[in-house]
Write a protein that holds these residues in place. Sequence first.
Motif, PDB file in Angstrom:
ATOM      1  N   ARG A 143       0.840  -1.201   0.000  1.00 19.70           N
ATOM      2  CA  ARG A 143       0.000   0.000   0.000  1.00 19.70           C
ATOM      3  C   ARG A 143       0.873   1.248   0.000  1.00 19.70           C
ATOM      4  O   ARG A 143       1.871   1.333   0.717  1.00 19.70           O
ATOM      5  CB  ARG A 143      -0.903  -0.011   1.228  1.00 19.70           C
ATOM      6  N   ASN A 186       0.342  -7.082   4.951  1.00 22.29           N
ATOM      7  CA  ASN A 186      -0.457  -7.883   5.878  1.00 22.29           C
ATOM      8  C   ASN A 186       0.070  -9.302   6.012  1.00 22.29           C
ATOM      9  O   ASN A 186      -0.326 -10.018   6.944  1.00 22.29           O
ATOM     10  CB  ASN A 186      -1.905  -7.953   5.393  1.00 22.29           C
ATOM     11  N   ASP A 194      -6.837  -7.049   4.007  1.00 19.55           N
ATOM     12  CA  ASP A 194      -6.990  -5.691   3.484  1.00 19.55           C
ATOM     13  C   ASP A 194      -8.338  -5.650   2.770  1.00 19.55           C
ATOM     14  O   ASP A 194      -8.456  -6.003   1.601  1.00 19.55           O
ATOM     15  CB  ASP A 194      -5.838  -5.357   2.534  1.00 19.55           C
TER      16      ASP A 194
END
Length: 277
Positions: A143, A186, A194
């Motif tokens: 991200r 993650n 997510d």
Amino acid sequence: MTRFRPCIDLHAGQVKQIVGGTLSASDDGAALLRTNYVSERPASYYARLYRERGLEGAHVIMLGPGNEDAAAEALAEWPGHLQVGGGITDANAALWVEKGASKVIITSYLFPEGRFSQARLDAVLAALGSDRSRLVIDLSCRRRGEDRWFVAMNKWQTITDMEVNEESIKQLEPYCSEFLIHAADNEGLQRGIDEALVRRLAAWCGGRIPVTYAGGGRSFADLELVRRLSGGRVDLTIGSALDCFGGAGVRFDDCVEWNRRQEELEKEKGQGPSSSS
């Protein structure tokens, strides 16, 4: 339908569950590596387990060198049913298919110096006889900013120039049979998936091509969550939380049963209402 997709992650020849963000792009970063689980069993054990339970679509990922023998042993246990990735190029893609891979998974080779290369994608596909059904494109990402994700290569440490979005999905879709997408931020943390990324993957892929999400799965309820968020268009890989990988959050047998039940529901849906009066 949303399915549970199993995995076999290999590092230094062993089956491991790793916190994705701690992998080093170089081979001398072992001191930084964090693992959730190191199995005493060989990769072939898990391949046999998946074969016995009829779990199709498992991906075998080689995280760095020294994993080729373990990957080959897994493929030999269930030839034609496991996907393999990690270090795949145009030079060895066909070889892995010959060794028993149903499909090869490719990421880093497509991004020399972090920039996407259409020529390399074309070369890999040509090596597979232009058979896109043999190719999975891995768009594992990290991200950046508010709800933006960019493909990450070199064990998820190098951010590339490709944003994962509807445009890039449509650009690559004609060259492969499915996508695999780890949310690297993650991965291995068991802090939840997510959700925003799952929603967008469902919209971007639109059910036209299979897509598997991995990263953060921590409970059996995550399968239902992904099914709801994606409208059944995204599959889920659960790793570290599984009891067969030393986790306490998810029973492997429950995931097997989930797949069986989803298949039953699909069959019932396909049959539709009875025409008898």
